[in-house]
Design an enzyme around this catalytic site. Structure first.
Site, PDB file in Angstrom:
ATOM      1  N   GLU A  30      22.657  21.366  35.712  1.00  0.00           N
ATOM      2  CA  GLU A  30      22.050  20.124  36.197  1.00  0.00           C
ATOM      3  C   GLU A  30      21.633  19.210  35.045  1.00  0.00           C
ATOM      4  O   GLU A  30      21.923  18.016  35.049  1.00  0.00           O
ATOM      5  CB  GLU A  30      20.836  20.459  37.064  1.00  0.00           C
ATOM      6  CG  GLU A  30      20.083  19.230  37.536  1.00  0.00           C
ATOM      7  CD  GLU A  30      18.912  19.555  38.453  1.00  0.00           C
ATOM      8  OE1 GLU A  30      18.637  20.747  38.692  1.00  0.00           O
ATOM      9  OE2 GLU A  30      18.259  18.603  38.931  1.00  0.00           O
ATOM     10  N   ASP A  65      11.362  21.707  34.130  1.00  0.00           N
ATOM     11  CA  ASP A  65      12.493  21.859  35.047  1.00  0.00           C
ATOM     12  C   ASP A  65      13.813  22.069  34.309  1.00  0.00           C
ATOM     13  O   ASP A  65      14.643  21.158  34.268  1.00  0.00           O
ATOM     14  CB  ASP A  65      12.586  20.598  35.938  1.00  0.00           C
ATOM     15  CG  ASP A  65      13.411  20.850  37.185  1.00  0.00           C
ATOM     16  OD1 ASP A  65      13.875  21.979  37.367  1.00  0.00           O
ATOM     17  OD2 ASP A  65      13.583  19.899  37.978  1.00  0.00           O
ATOM     18  N   GLU A  87       8.266  19.902  46.597  1.00  0.00           N
ATOM     19  CA  GLU A  87       9.288  18.875  46.845  1.00  0.00           C
ATOM     20  C   GLU A  87       9.588  18.735  48.335  1.00  0.00           C
ATOM     21  O   GLU A  87      10.743  18.648  48.757  1.00  0.00           O
ATOM     22  CB  GLU A  87      10.559  19.182  46.046  1.00  0.00           C
ATOM     23  CG  GLU A  87      10.305  19.168  44.540  1.00  0.00           C
ATOM     24  CD  GLU A  87      11.559  19.327  43.685  1.00  0.00           C
ATOM     25  OE1 GLU A  87      12.535  19.931  44.150  1.00  0.00           O
ATOM     26  OE2 GLU A  87      11.541  18.845  42.533  1.00  0.00           O
TER      27      GLU A  87
HETATM   28  C1  GCV Z   1      16.782  22.920  44.839  1.00  0.00           C
HETATM   29  C2  GCV Z   1      14.944  20.417  40.598  1.00  0.00           C
HETATM   30  C3  GCV Z   1      16.272  20.022  41.166  1.00  0.00           C
HETATM   31  C4  GCV Z   1      16.304  20.191  42.675  1.00  0.00           C
HETATM   32  C5  GCV Z   1      15.947  21.647  43.003  1.00  0.00           C
HETATM   33  C6  GCV Z   1      14.580  21.947  42.409  1.00  0.00           C
HETATM   34  C7  GCV Z   1      14.166  23.392  42.628  1.00  0.00           C
HETATM   35  O1  GCV Z   1      13.956  19.521  41.007  1.00  0.00           O
HETATM   36  O2  GCV Z   1      16.556  18.709  40.804  1.00  0.00           O
HETATM   37  O3  GCV Z   1      17.593  19.887  43.133  1.00  0.00           O
HETATM   38  O4  GCV Z   1      15.964  21.880  44.377  1.00  0.00           O
HETATM   39  O5  GCV Z   1      14.608  21.719  41.024  1.00  0.00           O
HETATM   40  O6  GCV Z   1      14.298  24.160  41.695  1.00  0.00           O
HETATM   41  O7  GCV Z   1      13.716  23.733  43.707  1.00  0.00           O
END
Ligand code: GCV
Length: 699
Positions: free
Chosen positions: A415, A387, A308
C-alpha cells in the site's frame, strides 16, 4: 540466449493460467530422482506422498510407503511413532540412538518440527506430527542437492513462532471504493469474485502449497472491514469458508474469518451487540458452535472494532477487553482464538488540534488493558504506531503489554511501498523490526514478543494475477514473510537466495549466476531506495489521498486522518516529545524514551517522526536536513535508473513473460520516482528558499 519458459503451476496438465512462483516442478528434481521412503499416515502425510510421487514420476525416482519394503532409500521421511523403518541409519536416528539426534537439544519436535539428518548415505527427516513431515520435505526441496551431501549437519528444526498468518483484505462483493481486494495490487481475489465464492480449488491448492513451502500456517479469508455481504460468511455463507478450509487443510493451513462486532444485530436481529448482554453472548456462542460443526479446525475470528468506522464496544460504553473477551468466550470451548486489532485511532481528527496524536492512539487505548484479556485473545498490533510506512519507529504497544498475547502485523501488500509497481523487498525492514529490542540491549526482541504470543501476521499481497503478486519480484515478500515467521533470525539476503533458487531454476533460467547477481543488486536495498525518493526522515505519508500512490506532499495535511508533517518556511516534522510536543516519546520504556526525546540522539532516519526541526538542522550524517532531502531524492532516482538497466540486461535469461512484466513495472517505477523527486525537492525548495548545494535542477 533463449531458454524454456518457466514451469507452470499445474504442470501436469500444462493448462493453468498462472505461473508457478516458487516451486516449479524442477525444484523437485533432486528429491524426485531418488528412491524415497515415506512412513506414516495422516492427511498431511498424504500431501507428502502426493508431492513425492509426482516428483518421482517426473524425474525417475521411486516411492515406497509403509511396509513391506524392499528399498534402499536415499531419503527417508518418517513419523517417529509410525514404527521401525527398514534402514539401519534411519532407524537409529528414529530411536534417538545416534549422536546426531542426541545432539539436538531435548529431542522434542512438536506439532510442526522435524529432525533433518544424514547418516550412512541416507537423508532422514523425522517428525512427530504430519505437519512436521511436510515442512521437512519442503526443507529437503529447498536444499536441493545439498540435502544429500554427507556433511549435511544434523539439526532439529522448529518454528520460532507458532502462528504464521496472512490476512487477506479480500471482499466477497466488489466494494464501490476498495474493490475486490482492499489495497490489492495483484488482480482479483483467489477466493471471491463479484459477490460469490470462486470455487476454484486447483489454484487455491497451489496457493496452499506455496504457503506451506515457506511456513505459513494460517490465513484469514476476508477483509477486516466487514461489509454487508462479507458479514454473512459467519452464517449463511459459512459453506464457502468451509470449502476453502477443505482445500487448504492438506497443507496445514487453518482458516480464520473477519467478523463484524455488530453481527448479533445485523445477522441475529438482536437490538444490541453489547458485550455484557446475555443475549449477545448466547448469540455468539451459538454462531460459533455452528462454525466449528462445519469447520472443526477453524482458527478463530479477526476483529477490527471501533476503528475507521467499524462497529465496536465503545457504542455500549465498554472497552476493547470487554469486546474481545466476549468473542473469546464463544471460541474457547472449541480451541479458537480471537485476534483483536489494536489499530484504533481517531480518524476524524482536526488538524488544528495539536494535542491529538494518531501515533499515541493504540497505546492510549490498549496499554491500560494489559492483563484484562482472556487467554485466547491475541491483540494484533501494527508494527509501527501510524500505518505500515516505509519508515516508522516500532510500536510502543509491543513493549507495554507483558501480560497479553501480542501478534505483530506487517504489510506485504505494498500500500505505502509502491503498490507492486515498484520493486520493494520488504524482508530487511521486517527483519529490523523483529530484531528491535524495545527495552534496550538486555531486553526481549520483537520476535520474542511475537513468539511468546500471537505470532507474525502479514496483510497478503496475492491475487489472481498470473504472477500471483502483480509484480513478479513481489513474490519474494510473500516467501520471505513465511520464512521470517518461521525463523525471525534468518538473514534477508539468504532468504532472497532461497527464493531465487526455488524460483529461477537452472534449466528454466539462462545464466543463473547473472540472474542471482541481478536480483540481489535490484532487490537487496530496494526498500531504502524507495524511501530515498519518497517522504524523508521518517515523516511518512505525503502520498495521494485515498489510493495512496504517488506524491502529494500536502495531500493529507489538512484532512481528518491525523498524518501531518507540519512543514512551513522554517522547518518540518512532528514534535512528539514530552518536553514540547504530543508526549508520544513517553510511551516508550528507556532507553528509547530518552533517545527519541532527544533531538541530538534521535536516529537520523526517524528525526522528523519525533521532532520539528529547522531545514538547516545538521544530521548525524553531517548534512543539513534540506540537503539530505535533495541528495536522497536525486540518488533514489539514479538507483531506479540503474535497476532498470540491470533488468534490461537479463532479457533472454529469464522467462520473457516475466521479463516483460518486470520491465514494464520498472518503467513505471522510474516515472514515479522522478515525479516524487521533483515534487518533494520543489516543495521543500519553495518552502525553505535554500538552494541545493550542488546546483542541480530543482523546478
Ligand atoms: C483495511 C489503512 C488502510 C486501510 C485498512 C486499514 C487497516 O488505513 O489504508 O485500507 O483497512 O489500514 O489496517 O484496517
Amino acid at each position: 540466449m533463449s531458454v524454456p519458459v518457466a514451469g507452470r503451476a499445474s504442470a501436469d496438465s500444462g493448462e493453468s493460467d498462472w505461473h508457478a512462483a516458487w516451486l516449479p516442478p524442477a525444484a523437485f528434481r533432486e528429491l524426485g530422482s531418488r528412491p524415497v521412503l515415506v512412513h506414516g499416515d495422516g492427511l498431511l502425510v498424504d500431501t507428502v506422498l502426493d508431492e513425492v510421487s509426482r516428483a518421482c514420476a517426473r524425474y525417475g525416482g521411486q516411492l515406497w510407503h509403509g511396509p513391506p519394503w524392499q528399498v534402499d532409500a536415499d531419503l527417508v521421511l518418517a513419523l517417529r511413532e509410525a514404527g521401525p523403518v527398514p534402514n539401519a541409519a534411519a532407524e537409529a536416528a528414529r530411536l534417538g540412538a545416534t549422536p546426531a539426534v542426541n545432539g539436538t537439544g531435548d529431542g522434542a519436535l512438536g506439532d510442526e518440527g522435524y529432525l533433518l539428518t544424514r547418516a550412512s548415505g541416507v537423508t532422514v527427516v523425522l517428525a512427530d506430527a504430519p505437519a512436521g513431515l511436510l515442512y521437512g520435505m519442503f526443507h529437503v526441496v529447498r536444499l536441493g542437492a545439498a540435502a544429500f551431501d554427507d556433511d549435511l549437519p544434523a539439526r532439529r528444526h522448529r518454528p520460532a513462532l507458532n502462528r504464521r498468518m496472512l490476512d487477506h483484505w479480500d471482499n466477497v462483493a466488489v466494494h464501490p471504493v476498495s474493490g475486490q481486494i482492499e489495497r490489492g495490487y495483484a488482480g482479483g481475489s483467489l477466493f471471491w469474485r463479484d459477490g460469490a465464492a470462486r470455487h476454484e480449488p486447483a489454484r487455491l491448492r497451489d496457493y496452499g502449497r506455496l504457503l506451506a513451502a515457506c511456513g505459513v500456517n494460517a490465513i484469514c479469508v476476508n477483509n477486516v472491514n466487514v461489509h454487508d455481504t462479507e458479514a454473512l460468511l459467519l452464517t449463511d455463507r459459512l459453506g464457502d469458508v468451509a470449502d476453502i478450509a477443505e482445500v487448504l487443510r492438506p497443507y496445514g493451513i487453518r482458516v480464520h474469518l473477519s467478523v463484524t462486532f455488530a453481527a448479533p444485530v445485523v445477522l441475529g436481529g438482536l437490538p444490541t451487540a453489547d458485550p455484557l448482554d446475555e443475549r449477545v453472548r448466547a448469540w455468539w456462542a451459538a454462531a460459533t458452535r455452528r462454525v466449528y460443526q462445519r469447520i472443526p479446525d477453524f482458527g478463530g475470528y479477526l476483529v477490527k472494532a471501533d476503528s475507521e468506522g467499524q462497529p465496536g464496544p465503545f457504542a455500549y460504553g465498554r472497552d476493547h477487553a470487554d469486546g474481545a473477551n466476549l468473542l473469546a468466550g464463544a471460541l474457547a470451548p472449541h480451541g479458537g482464538v480471537v485476534r483483536w486489532r489494536a489499530f484504533v485511532y481517531d480518524h476524524r481528527q482536526d488538524w488544528r488540534d495539536r494535542s491529538t496524536d494518531r501515533a499515541r492512539a493504540a497505546h492510549d487505548h490498549f496499554a491500560p488493558l494489559d492483563g484484562q484479556f482472556a487467554d485466547n485473545v491475541i491483540v494484533q498490533v501494527k508494527f509501527g504506531p501510524i500505518d505500515f510506512q516505509p519508515r516508522e519507529p516500532v510500536s510502543p504497544v509491543l513493549a507495554a503489554m507483558p501480560s497479553t498475547r501480542l501478534a505483530v502485523e506487517v504489510q506485504a501488500t505494498q500500500e505505502y511501498t509502491g503498490q507492486q509497481r515498484h520493486v520493494c523487498y520488504l524482508a530487511p525492514w521486517w527483519s529490523e523490526v523483529l530484531r528491535f529490542r524495545p527495552r534496550g540491549a538486555a531486553g526481549r526482541t520483537i520476535a520474542d514478543v511475537a513468539g511468546a504470543g500471537g505470532g507474525l501476521v502479514a496483510v497478503a499481497n496475492v491475487g489472481d494475477d498470473p504472477f500471483w503478486t502483480g509484480h513478479p519480484l513481489a513474490q519474494a515478500n510473500l516467501y520471505a514473510f513465511g520464512r521470517l515467521a518461521w525463523d525471525p533470525l534468518l538473514d534477508p539476503g539468504a532468504i532472497l537466495d532461497e527464493w531465487i533458487d526455488l524460483t529461477w531454476l537452472p534449466g528454466t533460467t539462462g545464466d543463473p549466476e547473472a540472474v542471482r547477481r541481478t536480483m540481489h543488486a535490484i532487490m537487496d536495498d530496494s526498500l531504502r531506495t524507495y524511501e530515498r525518493y519518497t517522504a524523508p526522515l521518517g515523516v511518512g505519508f505525503m502520498v495521494r489521498p485515498g489510493h495512496h500512490y504517488g506524491p502529494d506532499v500536502d495531500g493529507y495535511e489538512y484532512t481528518q486522518w491525523g498524518t501531518y508533517h507540519f512543514a512551513d518556511r522554517d522547518g518540518v516534522g512532528v514534535d512528539r516529545t514530552r518536553a514540547t510536543g504530543t508526549g508520544f516519546t513517553g510511551q516508550y520504556p528507556p532507553p528509547w524514551s530518552e533517545v527519541y526525546e532527544s533531538r541530538e540522539r534521535c536516529p537520523d532516519e526517524l528525526l522528523l517522526f519525533f521532532h520539528h526541526v529547522p531545514y538547516r538542522h545538521v544530521l548525524h550524517s553531517g548534512r543539513t536536513v534540506i540537503q539530505h532531502i535533495y541528495d536522497t531524492h536525486f540518488a533514489g532516482v539514479e538507483e531506479v535508473a540503474a535497476m532498470r538497466e540491470r533488468w534490461r540486461l537479463l532479457a533472454g535469461a529469464v522467462d520473457p513473460a516475466v521479463h516483460d512484466r518486470v520491465a514494464e513495472r520498472l518503467d513505471e517505477q522510474f516515472r514515479s520516482a522522478v515525479e516524487w523527486r521533483d515534487q518533494i525537492n520543489t516543495y521543500f525548495f519553495r518552502k525553505s528558499g535554500i538552494p541545493d548545494a550542488h546546483g542541480r535542477r530543482i523546478h
